[in-house]
Design an enzyme around this catalytic site. Structure first.
Site, PDB file in Angstrom:
ATOM      1  N   GLY A  47      39.539  42.374  42.758  1.00  0.00           N
ATOM      2  CA  GLY A  47      39.403  41.649  41.403  1.00  0.00           C
ATOM      3  C   GLY A  47      38.203  42.188  40.578  1.00  0.00           C
ATOM      4  O   GLY A  47      37.738  43.194  40.959  1.00  0.00           O
ATOM      5  N   LYS A  85      33.135  38.137  44.241  1.00  0.00           N
ATOM      6  CA  LYS A  85      33.766  38.758  45.581  1.00  0.00           C
ATOM      7  C   LYS A  85      32.704  38.945  46.899  1.00  0.00           C
ATOM      8  O   LYS A  85      32.769  38.379  47.922  1.00  0.00           O
ATOM      9  CB  LYS A  85      34.401  40.235  45.102  1.00  0.00           C
ATOM     10  CG  LYS A  85      35.488  40.033  44.338  1.00  0.00           C
ATOM     11  CD  LYS A  85      36.270  41.582  44.371  1.00  0.00           C
ATOM     12  CE  LYS A  85      35.244  42.624  43.581  1.00  0.00           C
ATOM     13  NZ  LYS A  85      35.137  42.243  42.242  1.00  0.00           N
ATOM     14  N   SER A 102      53.540  49.947  32.181  1.00  0.00           N
ATOM     15  CA  SER A 102      53.680  48.586  31.517  1.00  0.00           C
ATOM     16  C   SER A 102      53.461  48.637  30.192  1.00  0.00           C
ATOM     17  O   SER A 102      53.720  47.522  29.321  1.00  0.00           O
ATOM     18  CB  SER A 102      52.650  47.635  32.106  1.00  0.00           C
ATOM     19  OG  SER A 102      51.430  48.004  31.820  1.00  0.00           O
ATOM     20  N   LYS A 161      46.948  39.574  33.075  1.00  0.00           N
ATOM     21  CA  LYS A 161      47.603  39.918  31.824  1.00  0.00           C
ATOM     22  C   LYS A 161      47.754  38.468  31.099  1.00  0.00           C
ATOM     23  O   LYS A 161      47.279  38.662  29.909  1.00  0.00           O
ATOM     24  CB  LYS A 161      48.801  40.761  32.036  1.00  0.00           C
ATOM     25  CG  LYS A 161      48.708  42.085  32.441  1.00  0.00           C
ATOM     26  CD  LYS A 161      49.943  42.782  32.450  1.00  0.00           C
ATOM     27  CE  LYS A 161      49.719  44.269  33.176  1.00  0.00           C
ATOM     28  NZ  LYS A 161      51.171  44.892  33.231  1.00  0.00           N
TER      29      LYS A 161
END
Length: 784
Positions: free
Chosen positions: A354, A360, A678, A721
């Site tokens: 991430g 984390k 993308s 996103k």
């Protein structure tokens, strides 16, 4: 008696120099030498000896007398020659026989001045010291009988310390004082060198004697200590007996115990002066520092672990669920006697992937606290040396075990929680590939027999709970990623950020700034304003920095008594404390003109919004791309333009609009490299918006890849996103239809605030994105 300007045969000397007063035997090995000796018989046995070195004759020679001629046993004819006086060499003249006759001019001797006598006495004293240092006492005594200053200077012809060139220089120096200074300087250098050598030799001998004496005393001391320890029953720490006792009492695996006893026996046979003695002791110390057989008792109460995880972290439900699954499985296997200690005994390796600031690493600490285990963090970012993982070979200077062995040593147990931080930033160079070395560590089928290069014994890592962290999974090597179970932490919603700030960040920053909770009150609306207008990020790292900045300003006001407690900070007060906002909703402003579309992307810092701009101008037909675009995005732009040209009529575009026109596609923030599959639909939408003169709706963001036939292909990172679109103020998102199932990962609160258009073709995208589109062109919205 030699006459002035006498003509004599010349005998060249190639391997020696004769000075006046010297008597020596010379073998006649060349025809030139024999001819010169034969010719000397006609002039009373005299000839001139001249050094011939480096292809030239010396300017000064020595007139010499042949004293005796004879044959050497089994060898050539030899003559005994005595040097008489120096003479300068003139021109060659005719003579009898085949010899070379030259004209010689004898050099007269300088008178013995007081200075010359002083130099001669000093030179003789230095020579005596040299001879005495070399043990030639009789020669030193005979030297005292020589009183002539010139003769003393010419004694240098016998010196083995002078080179051939130096002796030629002595021969050619006709001034007595200059010659004495020359040989005196060389003699002093020789004496200094001999003195230094003798001093070194003496020091070495004394050192050897001292070492032998110390060795003997240490052996005696060791024997005395051994007797005393036997009486007391306690071996001396660090001794061979101490290591042997530790090996017998420690809970070592049998193979490790055998290796330790073998090294202890080798240590006993090795001298303390040997470098290997220190290497063995260091290795033994390291072996005993490893916590063999020491384990923490796991807290397998699932409900208690869930409370700890919820207390330390808000959100991250997927991660917490996976940790609790691990605990539940371990509890069942323990209760039913199914816990294995061999391969597959530790289960999966979890990889937390991430953006920065989502928690984390701190999650690893919470997992360790929930399990009741020790926690160790191993930072791998920028590591390029394989030895950092596997350790150095013992033969290297400064060798040490790898980071995993050091982590076990630091934890003090064999089953800690080890967080391998930043595995996506491992490097590789000529020192090896650390990611390949991690393959064995992170493979549950192999890590029970991990072998560190320094220890060279098998180490069981199967009981360790490994947690790996990374910002992006794409840069993790494939074989390494295959051994890990990836859990994605895609970021927080605004509500989650406010909750985290209230429960964790604010409390921590109050403590760091020295403030009490009753001295400052920050409302939830203020925290939301800070998150939305001052930090736009996936994590909460910058949010904590801004809260800390606000509290420092409050602390300054309180310390200077410019205000009184309690200080209340509301949403309208944030600008007073932190200044103007750093972010604002710019989508409406950017997309207000045709040719600009809002795209969504995933970067190393989480999801982000990208604006794609397109324009057209007269010029050579083609496409210009700017904005630090990678190869994949460049291909997407080419495909987008090709699709628009080939389907111009369907899209309501005049086919002649492409003739003599050059298109320019730009993605701002050019200093940041951008790549990924993308951006195709965004570029296509920007070009169609430009050519149809219809602006893109300001509340719409889009992501997806497009084919030449106009189909929209699925992409990854949907949750990141969508969260980025939500942070940027967008309220509608166009996604590929095959990504519809990924919307389940998006938090419920975000899904309720946004509308999703699932597009199968480019026409679906354009229908949802462009102003003035017919209702039938828009895909059915998914109001999840």
């Amino acid at each position: 008696m030699t006459e002035l300007n006498q003509t004599l045969p010349l005998l060249p000397l190639t391997s020696g120099v004769v000075l006046p007063g010297m008597v020596f035997t010379m073998a006649l090995e060349t025809e030139e030498a024999k001819t010169a000796v034969d010719a000397a018989g006609s002039v009373g046995g005299e000839l001139v000896l001249v050094p011939h070195i480096d292809g030239r004759y010396a300017s000064v020679g020595v007139i010499s007398k042949i004293l005796e001629t004879g044959e050497l046993p089994g060898g050539p004819v030899a003559v005994v020659v005595s040097g008489l006086r120096r003479a300068t060499i003139g021109t060659a003249v005719p003579g009898t026989g085949q010899a070379l006759w030259v004209q010689v001019d004898p050099v007269g001797e300088d008178p013995e001045t007081p200075k010359a006598l002083e130099l001669a006495r000093e030179y003789r004293a230095v020579l005596e010291n040299i001879l005495l240092t070399r043990g030639a006492r009789r020669m030193a005594e005979r030297l005292r009988d020589i009183t002539d200053a010139s003769q003393i200077a010419d004694l240098s012809g016998y010196s083995p310390d002078l080179s051939l060139a130096q002796k030629v220089e002595v021969l050619e120096t006709t001034d007595l004082e200059a010659r004495l200074r020359l040989v005196l300087g060389w003699a002093r250098e020789t004496l200094a060198d001999l003195t230094l050598r003798e001093q070194i030799k003496t020091n070495v001998e004394e050192g050897m004697e001292k070492t032998q004496r110390e060795f003997l005393l240490r052996r005696q001391l060791e024997a005395i200590r051994k007797e005393l320890n036997e009486l007391d029953g306690n071996p001396d720490e660090g001794s061979v007996d101490d290591f042997r006792a530790k090996a017998e009492s420690a809970e070592l695996p049998e193979a490790v115990r055998t290796a330790v006893l073998r090294e202890v026996d080798k240590l006993e046979r090795t001298s303390e002066q040997s470098p290997e003695h220190g290497w063995i002791r260091t290795w033994l110390d390291t072996i005993f520092e490893v916590p063999w057989g020491v384990q923490s008792d796991d807290n397998l109460e699932v409900s208690a672990a869930a409370e700890i995880l919820d207390e330390d972290h808000d959100g991250l439900n997927d991660v917490k669920e996976r940790i609790l699954e691990h605990l539940a499985v371990r509890k069942l296997r323990t209760d039913r006697g199914l816990v294995s200690t061999g391969p597959r005994g530790s289960g999966a390796i979890l990889a937390l992937v991430g953006p920065p600031g989502v928690g984390k690493t701190s999650l690893g600490e919470s997992v360790a606290r929930a399990l009741g285990r020790k926690f160790v963090r191993v930072a791998l970012g920028g590591v390029r040396d394989e030895a950092e993982i596997r350790g150095h070979r013992r033969t290297y200077v400064g060798a040490q075990p790898g980071r995993l062995v050091r982590a076990l040593r630091e934890a003090g147990t064999m089953n800690p929680v080890i967080v391998l931080d930043e595995v996506d930033k491992l490097g590789a160079d000529y020192r090896g590939d650390p990611s390949s070395a991690l393959l064995e560590v992170l493979d549950p089928a192999q890590n029970h027999t991990f072998r560190d290069h320094y220890l060279e014994v098998e180490l069981d890592l199967s009981k360790v709970l490994f947690l790996a962290t990374a910002n992006v999974a794409e840069t993790i090597p494939g074989p390494l990623l295959d051994r890990m179970e990836v859990i994605r932490l895609d970021g927080y919603t605004e509500d989650e950020k406010v909750t985290i700030a209230r429960h964790h960040l604010l409390r921590r920053q109050l403590e760091r700034t020295g403030l009490r909770a009753d001295e400052v009150e920050v409302s939830d609306e203020a925290l939301r304003t800070i998150s939305a207008d001052y930090t736009r990020e996936a994590g909460v790292r910058n949010l904590e920095r801004e809260i800390g900045r606000l509290l420092r300003k409050v602390a300054t006001k309180l310390a200077s008594q410019e205000t009184t407690a309690p200080v209340v900070v509301g949403a309208l007060d944030v600008r007073t404390w932190l200044g103007r906002p750093r972010f604002f909703f710019e989508a409406a402003d950017r997309t207000s003109v045709p040719g600009v579309a809002t795209g969504l992307a995933v970067t190393g810092t989480g999801g982000d919004v990208l604006y794609v701009e397109a324009t057209v101008m007269d010029g050579t037909e083609g496409l210009t791309l700017t904005g630090q675009l990678g190869d994949v995005m460049k291909e997407s732009a080419e495909i987008a333009l090709s699709f628009v040209r080939s389907h111009a009529a369907e899209l309501g575009i005049d086919p002649g609009a492409f003739t003599g026109k050059r298109f320019h596609v730009h993605v701002p923030a050019g200093a940041v490299p951008k790549d990924g599959p993308s951006a195709g639909v965004t570029m296509t939408t920007a070009l169609v918006s430009l050519l149809t003169d219809r602006a893109v709706r300001p509340i719409v963001g889009m992501t997806g890849e497009v084919t030449l036939q106009g189909r929209v292909l699925p992409i990854g990172g949907v949750k990141q996103k969508v969260l980025a679109a939500h942070r940027a103020g967008l309220r509608e998102v166009v996604l590929p239809v095959r990504n519809g199932s990924d919307l389940e990962d998006v938090p419920e609160s975000v899904r309720q605030e946004m509308t999703f258009h699932l597009a199968e073709t480019v026409h679906d995208v354009l229908g949802a994105a462009l102003d003035g589109a017919a209702v039938g062109e828009v895909a059915s919205p998914v109001a999840a």
